[in-house]
Design an enzyme around this catalytic site. Structure first.
Site: not given
Ligand code: DX5
Ligand code: ZN
Length: 236
Positions: A11, A36, A38, A40, A69, A71, A146, A184
């Site tokens: 990620s 990956h 993320d 948000m 991903h 969110m 998750m 994840d």
């Molecule tokens: C959290 C994200 C993850 C995050 C994971 O909201 O969806 O992808 O980056 O990070 P680690 O591996 O550090 O928990």
């Molecule tokens: Zn993620």
């Protein structure tokens, strides 16, 4: 237990954002299977990160699968923008979709830059019952469970999610599907064998790659360690 070869998806949330392109090239060369991303929105989760412009900017830096991903609330508003930007896969949260079935069909109908369909993913927060997505499982290439509450990297793995992985694997096998199970959050070389044994076959790792304690600054070493631990569980 049937398993695909493991997919390790670092990620970039834990990467150095001032050098994001270089970081993506570095994990690509270090053996990452997927990248990956993320996304948000400050509503669905209490953090803001990156949008389709950044995916578009990163697209020329790697040929690897760009795993987006989302969110974000009402992700159907942005599916087209991410597909156009070069996403290979788009994962939406079941909790963020009023019309999940329609939203998954919308993703499947999109072509990506390589000409194929965009890969369809659905995600569930740690508290959400896994059977809540069984009715749309046939539409999904991937289910993302998750293992932390989404919003931030570097949080502790929530072990109560493990029975959900087992139940989902059982359902996928029973139906003869090829759906991947992605985990994840808080996944590292020290616990990946557990989730692999439960039936996960796709591992997101942010801090365990970019801020690895056992392989500091050595992305290839960190990715290899996660892969070795997952693969060992497959053979066990
Ligand atoms: C959290 C994200 C993850 C995050 C994971 O909201 O969806 O992808 O980056 O990070 P680690 O591996 O550090 O928990
Ligand atoms: Zn993620």
């Amino acid at each position: 237990m049937t398993h695909h070869a493991p997919i390790i998806a670092p990620s970039i949330l834990s990467a150095d954002f001032a050098r994001l392109g270089e970081e993506v090239r570095a994990i690509d060369e270090a053996g990452a299977d997927w990248i990956h991303v993320d996304v948000m929105d400050g509503h669905f989760v209490p953090n803001l990160t990156i949008g389709p412009l950044v995916v578009r900017a990163l697209r020329p830096t790697t040929r690897k699968f760009m795993d987006c991903h989302l969110m974000i609330e009402s992700p159907e508003r942005y599916v087209e923008a991410f597909a156009d930007a070069g996403a290979d896969g788009i994962t939406v949260h079941a909790e963020a979709c009023a019309h999940l079935h329609r939203n998954l069909q919308q993703i499947a109908s999109r072509r990506h830059h390589g000409g194929g369909s965009v890969s369809v993913g659905v995600s569930l927060n740690p508290h959400a019952p896994v059977d809540s997505i069984f009715s749309v499982l046939d539409l999904c290439d991937l289910v993302l469970l998750m293992t932390v509450n989404p919003g931030f990297g570097g949080q502790a793995f929530i072990p109560q999610v493990r029975p959900k992985i087992r139940a989902l694997r059982q359902e996928i096998v029973a139906r003869g599907l090829a759906t991947r199970i992605q985990v994840d959050g808080g996944v590292s070389e020290s616990n990946v064998h557990e989730v692999a044994a439960d039936g996960a076959d796709n591992y997101v790792a942010g801090s365990a790659v970019f801020k690895s304690k056992s392989h500091p600054g050595d992305y290839a070493g960190a990715i290899a360690a996660i892969r070795a631990s997952a693969t060992a569980a497959y053979r066990a």
